[in-house]
Design a protein around this motif. Sequence first.
Motif, PDB file in Angstrom:
ATOM      1  N   SER A 451       0.850  -1.188   0.000  1.00  0.00           N
ATOM      2  CA  SER A 451       0.000   0.000   0.000  1.00  0.00           C
ATOM      3  C   SER A 451       0.887   1.241   0.000  1.00  0.00           C
ATOM      4  CB  SER A 451      -0.919  -0.004   1.220  1.00  0.00           C
ATOM      5  OG  SER A 451      -0.173  -0.116   2.414  1.00  0.00           O
ATOM      6  N   GLY A 452       0.730   2.092  -0.998  1.00  0.00           N
ATOM      7  CA  GLY A 452       1.533   3.291  -1.125  1.00  0.00           C
ATOM      8  C   GLY A 452       0.898   4.488  -0.461  1.00  0.00           C
ATOM      9  N   ALA A 453       1.727   5.485  -0.179  1.00  0.00           N
ATOM     10  CA  ALA A 453       1.219   6.718   0.421  1.00  0.00           C
ATOM     11  C   ALA A 453       0.234   7.422  -0.493  1.00  0.00           C
ATOM     12  CB  ALA A 453       2.394   7.641   0.752  1.00  0.00           C
ATOM     13  N   ASP A 454       0.322   7.131  -1.792  1.00  0.00           N
ATOM     14  CA  ASP A 454      -0.593   7.736  -2.766  1.00  0.00           C
ATOM     15  C   ASP A 454      -1.882   6.940  -2.930  1.00  0.00           C
ATOM     16  OD1 ASP A 454       0.414   5.490  -4.001  1.00  0.00           O
ATOM     17  OD2 ASP A 454       1.069   6.514  -5.824  1.00  0.00           O
ATOM     18  N   GLY A 455      -2.054   5.900  -2.105  1.00  0.00           N
ATOM     19  CA  GLY A 455      -3.252   5.080  -2.180  1.00  0.00           C
ATOM     20  C   GLY A 455      -3.152   3.902  -3.121  1.00  0.00           C
ATOM     21  N   SER A 456      -2.017   3.754  -3.800  1.00  0.00           N
ATOM     22  CA  SER A 456      -1.850   2.647  -4.739  1.00  0.00           C
ATOM     23  C   SER A 456      -1.677   1.323  -4.002  1.00  0.00           C
ATOM     24  CB  SER A 456      -0.638   2.898  -5.636  1.00  0.00           C
ATOM     25  OG  SER A 456       0.550   2.972  -4.855  1.00  0.00           O
ATOM     26  N   LEU A 457      -2.040   0.246  -4.683  1.00  0.00           N
ATOM     27  CA  LEU A 457      -1.857  -1.115  -4.193  1.00  0.00           C
ATOM     28  C   LEU A 457      -1.212  -1.908  -5.323  1.00  0.00           C
ATOM     29  CD1 LEU A 457      -5.356  -1.597  -2.521  1.00  0.00           C
ATOM     30  CD2 LEU A 457      -3.180  -1.376  -1.309  1.00  0.00           C
ATOM     31  N   LYS A 458       0.029  -2.354  -5.120  1.00  0.00           N
ATOM     32  CA  LYS A 458       0.698  -3.035  -6.229  1.00  0.00           C
ATOM     33  C   LYS A 458       1.807  -3.944  -5.714  1.00  0.00           C
ATOM     34  CE  LYS A 458       3.526   1.112  -7.076  1.00  0.00           C
ATOM     35  NZ  LYS A 458       3.876   2.156  -8.069  1.00  0.00           N
ATOM     36  N   ALA A 459       2.098  -4.944  -6.536  1.00  0.00           N
ATOM     37  CA  ALA A 459       3.176  -5.885  -6.263  1.00  0.00           C
ATOM     38  C   ALA A 459       3.999  -6.051  -7.529  1.00  0.00           C
ATOM     39  CB  ALA A 459       2.617  -7.240  -5.831  1.00  0.00           C
ATOM     40  N   PRO A 460       5.331  -6.170  -7.408  1.00  0.00           N
ATOM     41  CA  PRO A 460       6.145  -6.342  -8.614  1.00  0.00           C
ATOM     42  C   PRO A 460       5.935  -7.693  -9.277  1.00  0.00           C
ATOM     43  CG  PRO A 460       7.492  -6.556  -6.649  1.00  0.00           C
ATOM     44  CD  PRO A 460       6.146  -6.088  -6.192  1.00  0.00           C
ATOM     45  N   ALA A 461       5.557  -8.695  -8.484  1.00  0.00           N
ATOM     46  CA  ALA A 461       5.365 -10.046  -9.022  1.00  0.00           C
ATOM     47  C   ALA A 461       4.514 -10.850  -8.058  1.00  0.00           C
ATOM     48  CB  ALA A 461       6.710 -10.731  -9.245  1.00  0.00           C
ATOM     49  N   GLY A 462       3.943 -11.931  -8.571  1.00  0.00           N
ATOM     50  CA  GLY A 462       3.211 -12.850  -7.717  1.00  0.00           C
ATOM     51  C   GLY A 462       4.153 -13.797  -7.008  1.00  0.00           C
ATOM     52  N   ILE A 463       3.612 -14.505  -6.028  1.00  0.00           N
ATOM     53  CA  ILE A 463       4.358 -15.528  -5.282  1.00  0.00           C
ATOM     54  C   ILE A 463       3.752 -16.865  -5.653  1.00  0.00           C
ATOM     55  CG2 ILE A 463       5.030 -16.340  -2.993  1.00  0.00           C
ATOM     56  CD1 ILE A 463       4.452 -13.437  -2.008  1.00  0.00           C
ATOM     57  N   TYR A 464       4.539 -17.728  -6.248  1.00  0.00           N
ATOM     58  CA  TYR A 464       4.044 -18.982  -6.816  1.00  0.00           C
ATOM     59  C   TYR A 464       4.718 -20.177  -6.139  1.00  0.00           C
ATOM     60  CZ  TYR A 464       2.950 -15.444 -10.305  1.00  0.00           C
ATOM     61  OH  TYR A 464       2.508 -14.297 -10.920  1.00  0.00           O
ATOM     62  N   VAL A 465       4.235 -21.368  -6.447  1.00  0.00           N
ATOM     63  CA  VAL A 465       4.864 -22.556  -5.868  1.00  0.00           C
ATOM     64  C   VAL A 465       6.332 -22.629  -6.257  1.00  0.00           C
ATOM     65  CG1 VAL A 465       2.717 -23.863  -5.655  1.00  0.00           C
ATOM     66  CG2 VAL A 465       4.035 -24.018  -7.776  1.00  0.00           C
ATOM     67  N   SER A 466       6.661 -22.188  -7.466  1.00  0.00           N
ATOM     68  CA  SER A 466       8.059 -22.196  -7.891  1.00  0.00           C
ATOM     69  C   SER A 466       8.882 -21.172  -7.109  1.00  0.00           C
ATOM     70  CB  SER A 466       8.151 -21.897  -9.387  1.00  0.00           C
ATOM     71  OG  SER A 466       7.561 -20.642  -9.701  1.00  0.00           O
ATOM     72  N   THR A 467       8.241 -20.098  -6.658  1.00  0.00           N
ATOM     73  CA  THR A 467       8.927 -19.063  -5.885  1.00  0.00           C
ATOM     74  C   THR A 467       9.345 -19.589  -4.524  1.00  0.00           C
ATOM     75  OG1 THR A 467       7.436 -17.439  -6.912  1.00  0.00           O
ATOM     76  CG2 THR A 467       8.767 -16.679  -5.061  1.00  0.00           C
ATOM     77  N   VAL A 468       8.500 -20.429  -3.925  1.00  0.00           N
ATOM     78  CA  VAL A 468       8.700 -20.807  -2.524  1.00  0.00           C
ATOM     79  C   VAL A 468       9.111 -22.264  -2.345  1.00  0.00           C
ATOM     80  CG1 VAL A 468       7.084 -19.050  -1.758  1.00  0.00           C
ATOM     81  CG2 VAL A 468       6.241 -21.351  -2.205  1.00  0.00           C
ATOM     82  N   GLY A 469       9.298 -22.980  -3.441  1.00  0.00           N
ATOM     83  CA  GLY A 469       9.793 -24.352  -3.337  1.00  0.00           C
ATOM     84  C   GLY A 469       8.750 -25.388  -2.985  1.00  0.00           C
ATOM     85  N   VAL A 470       7.496 -25.130  -3.332  1.00  0.00           N
ATOM     86  CA  VAL A 470       6.442 -26.126  -3.139  1.00  0.00           C
ATOM     87  C   VAL A 470       6.277 -26.913  -4.434  1.00  0.00           C
ATOM     88  CG1 VAL A 470       3.951 -26.424  -2.790  1.00  0.00           C
ATOM     89  CG2 VAL A 470       5.235 -24.829  -1.357  1.00  0.00           C
TER      90      VAL A 470
END
Length: 484
Positions: A451-470
């Motif tokens: 959550s940004g000070a300008d009210g934005s809501l954003k993520a650079p990337a998703g979190i996937y099973v490949s990201t976390v080793g599942v």
Amino acid sequence: MHKHLRTVLATAAATALTGGLLTLSATAATAATGPGRPDADFNNDGYADVAVSAGHAHVAGHANAGAVTVIYGGADTERYATLTQDSPGVPGAAEKDDYFGADTAYGDFDHDGYDDLAVGVPGEDVGSDIDGGAAVILWGSSSGLRGGTALADPRPTKHDQYGAPMEAGDFNGDGKDDIAVGTTSGATTIDVHRGGFTRTTETGSGHYTVSPAVEGGAGNGVKNLHSGDVNGDGREDLIVNGYSKEDGYNANYWLPGSTSGATTTGAQKLPAGIITDIGDTDGDGLGDIVIGTSWDEGIAGAAKGGAAHILKGTASGPAYGDQQTFTQDTAYVPGAGEKGDAFGQELDLGDVNGDGHLDLVVGASGEDLPGGTDAGSATVLYGAADGSGITAKGSVFLSQDTAGVPNDDEPYDYFGSDVHLDDLNHDGRADVVVGASGENEGNGAVYALRSGADGSLKAPAGIYVSTVGVSPSGTPSLGANFSD
């Protein structure tokens, strides 16, 4: 209608043992102000952490052994760690159909300044007791969750599938977190382990049981647990969901905390809705109860597409008749109520814009969008600037086609399968964490929207099973269940 309704409710409440969406866990109250459980911080670094279950994950080839991934917050980015029953120091071993992580609950159980995580393993075989179920505590440390201790089932001959649902709270006001544990086998009795846990004991400092007025037997029992201080007496109360003995319909029961713990003395029956949360939405120092009624019809409080209801707290408990209701047909709420949207299937409270007032995020994993059937959505409803409570004005609609949200709307992603508000970067604003349990054909995904000070809501990337080793084998359903 009655029989059909019960079938729908049972499906909505399906646990890891059924292979459906994990909707056992209530979302955690992350209120920075007023009553509500604080953010989890497993490494005590000042940044909130979130535990994400993948109860259907394959581990070392064992189907549905289950895994828990921790998203550790940080100033700029998160880091991740995945634990299973094959991880060093974790009790047990990864086995087929254990469902490690079917539900979780956090608290500082050994009072060392690090939050810990209680994890349910309802499919665990205990000796010759098939599916007897188990629970373990994973211990916090400066490096995060490390090792664990089994939480002994105090009544192993009285039920099967011990370990889900779970909830932590200080129900007797002694300053120590207690752990309430149910089963998925239709039992109505909840086992409460009193606070005072150590890394060498399996019991805490005592045990008692509490049995609300819900139906037992196959398909019944306790569906969900949540906690918070509704009446302002300094003791957390227990909210229990199940089918009412009175009429067979889904209902919640408020069990007040007392000097002896959660009790049915003075209990109140509340409206239906499997997922609940508690927080001070109007600044009066009392916890209000938010209930998600995600069904389209057939039960009091239902609305086409689903609804979220807020019951005001009072010194004598919830004010049943004093409630706000939000649907996608409420003025200023984006979208429109459509059959099967499941608005209210998941929800959570937290201060997203950092103005000192609680906001509400509501998941609608059944939302049909141009990208496909059940692509899913989430809606953020902000607290009024004057502190009077949640308002629909200025609310924000989120899907995977929203700017700042990675990926695209696709059929059966179930974006909004769980939602959670946590201040991951310690900037005074809660970030919006959204699960999409159906992403990539059931692998699942998580989107931690800063959550940004300008009210934005954003993520650079998703979190996937490949990201976390599942493992991507089967349908791990990452993002179906967040830590409570």
